[in-house]
Write a protein that holds these residues in place. Sequence first.
Motif, PDB file in Angstrom:
ATOM      1  N   ASN A  42       0.856  -1.188   0.000  1.00  0.00           N
ATOM      2  CA  ASN A  42       0.000   0.000   0.000  1.00  0.00           C
ATOM      3  C   ASN A  42       0.884   1.228   0.000  1.00  0.00           C
ATOM      4  OD1 ASN A  42      -2.319  -1.418   0.046  1.00  0.00           O
ATOM      5  ND2 ASN A  42      -2.625  -1.235   2.246  1.00  0.00           N
ATOM      6  N   SER A  47      -1.990   2.414  -7.432  1.00  0.00           N
ATOM      7  CA  SER A  47      -3.287   3.034  -7.716  1.00  0.00           C
ATOM      8  C   SER A  47      -3.101   4.399  -8.368  1.00  0.00           C
ATOM      9  CB  SER A  47      -4.107   3.168  -6.438  1.00  0.00           C
ATOM     10  OG  SER A  47      -4.478   1.893  -5.989  1.00  0.00           O
ATOM     11  N   HIS A  88     -13.218  -0.454  -9.690  1.00  0.00           N
ATOM     12  CA  HIS A  88     -12.628   0.029  -8.453  1.00  0.00           C
ATOM     13  C   HIS A  88     -12.837  -0.981  -7.346  1.00  0.00           C
ATOM     14  CE1 HIS A  88     -11.900   4.123  -9.967  1.00  0.00           C
ATOM     15  NE2 HIS A  88     -12.954   3.872 -10.703  1.00  0.00           N
ATOM     16  N   GLN A  89     -11.995  -0.824  -6.305  1.00  0.00           N
ATOM     17  CA  GLN A  89     -12.099  -1.713  -5.159  1.00  0.00           C
ATOM     18  C   GLN A  89     -13.462  -1.552  -4.478  1.00  0.00           C
ATOM     19  OE1 GLN A  89      -8.799  -1.129  -2.579  1.00  0.00           O
ATOM     20  NE2 GLN A  89      -9.261  -2.880  -1.308  1.00  0.00           N
ATOM     21  N   HIS A  90     -13.906  -0.307  -4.376  1.00  0.00           N
ATOM     22  CA  HIS A  90     -15.234  -0.056  -3.844  1.00  0.00           C
ATOM     23  C   HIS A  90     -16.153   0.166  -5.032  1.00  0.00           C
ATOM     24  CE1 HIS A  90     -13.530   0.180   0.114  1.00  0.00           C
ATOM     25  NE2 HIS A  90     -12.584   0.940  -0.398  1.00  0.00           N
ATOM     26  N   GLN A 151     -19.466  -7.561  -8.521  1.00  0.00           N
ATOM     27  CA  GLN A 151     -18.225  -7.327  -9.239  1.00  0.00           C
ATOM     28  C   GLN A 151     -18.379  -7.673 -10.725  1.00  0.00           C
ATOM     29  OE1 GLN A 151     -14.763  -9.805  -8.301  1.00  0.00           O
ATOM     30  NE2 GLN A 151     -13.767  -7.894  -7.754  1.00  0.00           N
ATOM     31  N   ASP A 169      -8.771  -3.096  -9.571  1.00  0.00           N
ATOM     32  CA  ASP A 169      -8.060  -2.668  -8.360  1.00  0.00           C
ATOM     33  C   ASP A 169      -8.420  -3.614  -7.213  1.00  0.00           C
ATOM     34  OD1 ASP A 169      -6.659  -1.322  -6.464  1.00  0.00           O
ATOM     35  OD2 ASP A 169      -7.749   0.565  -6.638  1.00  0.00           O
ATOM     36  N   GLU A 170      -7.469  -4.409  -6.772  1.00  0.00           N
ATOM     37  CA  GLU A 170      -7.666  -5.363  -5.668  1.00  0.00           C
ATOM     38  C   GLU A 170      -8.987  -6.120  -5.808  1.00  0.00           C
ATOM     39  OE1 GLU A 170      -5.498  -6.001  -3.296  1.00  0.00           O
ATOM     40  OE2 GLU A 170      -4.129  -4.283  -3.308  1.00  0.00           O
ATOM     41  N   PRO A 171      -9.185  -6.831  -6.916  1.00  0.00           N
ATOM     42  CA  PRO A 171     -10.518  -7.391  -7.160  1.00  0.00           C
ATOM     43  C   PRO A 171     -10.895  -8.523  -6.214  1.00  0.00           C
ATOM     44  CG  PRO A 171      -8.972  -8.188  -8.802  1.00  0.00           C
ATOM     45  CD  PRO A 171      -8.241  -7.156  -7.988  1.00  0.00           C
ATOM     46  N   ALA A 173     -10.184  -8.764  -2.945  1.00  0.00           N
ATOM     47  CA  ALA A 173     -10.158  -8.407  -1.518  1.00  0.00           C
ATOM     48  C   ALA A 173     -11.458  -8.771  -0.818  1.00  0.00           C
ATOM     49  CB  ALA A 173      -9.864  -6.926  -1.362  1.00  0.00           C
ATOM     50  N   THR A 201      -2.809  -5.762  -7.209  1.00  0.00           N
ATOM     51  CA  THR A 201      -3.048  -6.627  -6.056  1.00  0.00           C
ATOM     52  C   THR A 201      -1.816  -6.641  -5.160  1.00  0.00           C
ATOM     53  OG1 THR A 201      -3.727  -8.840  -5.372  1.00  0.00           O
ATOM     54  CG2 THR A 201      -2.213  -8.702  -7.231  1.00  0.00           C
TER      55      THR A 201
END
Lengths: 510, 347
Positions: A42, A47, A88-90, A151, A169-171, A173, A201
């Motif tokens: 991180n 990103s 996006h992750q969210h 997703q 992005d971090e799919p 998680a 990731t």
Amino acid sequence: MIESAPPISLRHITRRFGPVVANDDVSLELAPGEIHGLVGENGAGKSTLMRVLYGLLQPDSGTIEVAGRAVRIHSPAAAMRLGLGMVHQHFMLVDSLTVAENVTLGREPLGALGSYSPAAAEREVAALAARHGLPVDPGARIETLSVGAQQRVEILKALYHGARVLILDEPTAVLTPQEVDDLFRVLRELQAQGTTIVLITHKLAEVTALAQRVTVMRAGRVVGGGAIAEHPVERMAELMVGHAIPPLHARAHHEECVPLLRVRLLDVLDDRGLQAVKRASFEVHSGEIVGLAGVEGNGQHELVECLAGLRRAQHGDILIADRDCTALTARGRAAAGLAHIPSDRLRRGLVPEMTLAENLVLGRQREPDAGHGPLLPRRALEARAAGVLAEYDVRPPEPGRQARQLSGGNQQKLIAARELSRGAAVVLAAHPTRGVDLGAIAFLHQRLLRERDAGRAVLLVSSELSEILALSDRIFVMYEGRLVHETRPAETDERTLGLHMTGRRGAVAP
Amino acid sequence: MNVDLRRRLLLGAAPLLAVALSLAVGAIFILAIGQDPLAIYALMLRQSLGTGYGLGQTLFKATPLIFTGLAVALGFRAGLFNIGVEGQLYLGGLAAALTGVALAGLPAVFLLPLALLAAAAAGAAWGAIPGVLKARFGAHEVINTIMLNFIAFALASFIGRFVFEPATVRTATVGAGAEIARLDVFLPALHGSPVNLSLLLALLVAAGTNLLLFGTRLGYELRAVGLNATAAEYGGVSLGRTQVVAMALSGALAGLGGVNFVLGYKHYFELGFSAGAGFLGIAVALLGRNHPVGVVVAALFFGALSYGGLVINQQVPKELVEVLQALVILLAISAQVLMERFARRMR
């Protein structure tokens, strides 16, 4: 529609945020139709780089070429026109709309008289989903779908808008192991049809499983990369962290165990008043870590909050070190010997606007030794803080700095410092390493093991099964509010746990 | 560290920027009226700060603003927006006067503290009501404090039916022991101005509020609730109790603000004496960035503006001062957002 993906070059991208250089002369080539892993801790700049590519940020210098042509990508809309899509992750979905409405949003198919035609939208989305092997029900509302299905909707949305290059992005998680398998199948299918995929990731095994090439970033720079065959997991991890990662300590032997946390027939409600925890009974003994595995939203959150005194128990008892704590407040339980690393560090665990020193006293602000009489002098707090910050490797160790200025990993170490330094008999650790860098993960794991070796009872809640398996002495699986399975790490694996977590196997544990 | 310091300086500069900009915009209004803005501002400055009498007037007007600004700031720190400061101040003044009248025979050592205590207690009680409603029923304090202002005005009028001097809207004069001495007794330069020892009390209370907020367990919990209530709850702080305590303390500060006029100037309570000092406290807290030191400075600025507005009455309409006050508030908010964005980009 089926046109091949364009090759993409990012050349010498530099992007600063004030004095911080998030991307420092970063170059990246994406070949058409490849799956490219972009890994790093991180804050390494992954990103930022992808946000530059997707038009969400403008680079300070450097160029982007799509299909050999230099382009300026001013906005996500411009990125979409160039065939780029980002998941996006969210998720960015409207919960109350249907799948088809979400997918077509912004480019709705029109029916007679130019009005929106739900039927046409659903037909188009169904056809698109079938073509790419993405099973979804176009008429279903988003709020009724599982995370994995949501997703897929995000991916469909990108494809509907013409994406030939897909950035994820971090799919994984938020997915269960089975959902991860499904996602990987979808991504391979998309690749077979010529789509380029960028996989951001920090889970290196996923890169090994999927990608053909990898790029490793650290501290804003590209520190390595190339064909996946030349980059085994250990090599990638070393590049990411900048040094070799020590293996976890073997288990220190412990002789005697007494139950320090006892939970009997606990019922807890969630925020909507629905029963989230159903008759949970278990014990955590001195000198052991009990892992609680489960897909998020199956009652773990409510269970932990109830144990910590932040949520009422409808039924049942909680005993900490043989003392009935069911009726005690959060402060009472802390005094009885409970430490709590909460799952949401910014909402629960910290007051981001306060200083590190002030955050270290949170929960202990009324204890006699924190101050003198009614006074809680800042200087005394800061003097106390300095040693603890150093011991727990919180960087920078400046007691007067605001907690929000720390990285996620250091915030988490700050919370661990506060909770573990008080010597409580029982430690609740909820997602202690979520969203933190590898160095901090290793540190926090060592600390939890040290707590165990010191004879404390640790309850570890995590959605990372690898973490549960690596640290726990015993494992419970929680599904729909019940503890449905009890096992030991040596007797199980991620796949088996995953099946229990999704309710596809198993009898109810006693 | 350096960046941190620069960031703080930037944020600290926001109120100054707001004041400068509002004076600049105000100049346009003055020009439109056909006057010379520089001359007007120079006159305001000279009259409100340049003479002993003017300075005294400015300080007199600033005194209640320190109390009400502190009251609003304390509420803000706990995450509560106390718009009921006007009513709390009003009832505080009434309670001080009634105490001073009823116990008129007592010597100053007893009567003055009692009258001050009565003012604080009345304000605290009036502030605690919306606090309890918030903690117990989740009723929003903004609505309830506004409504309680009206009730406070009506209540004072009602009580007045029994205690006011015949055919007036004021109480009898308080006993000599309840009077707060004027400053011109000690400082002849301020001769004729009504500034009194309430100013000293205000400064002491500001120092006390500073200690409370940043140096005590209670202040720590109060700020934790204001900054992140869920984390405070996690830290064992009772949200409801802290909200009630914060509102009561805020009300007490506001109530004390009433003594400047009642015990320090007229020596009686009269209807309408508060004259917006409570509402202006919101602006003072805003400009002072909810910090006791900032509140004192902002109160002095608004005090000067208030009195300065009176002396330029012949050249420009008195509404100009209200326009300036409104501009300062608008620009203080904008400048803060602007500076925060600027500071963030620096990082």
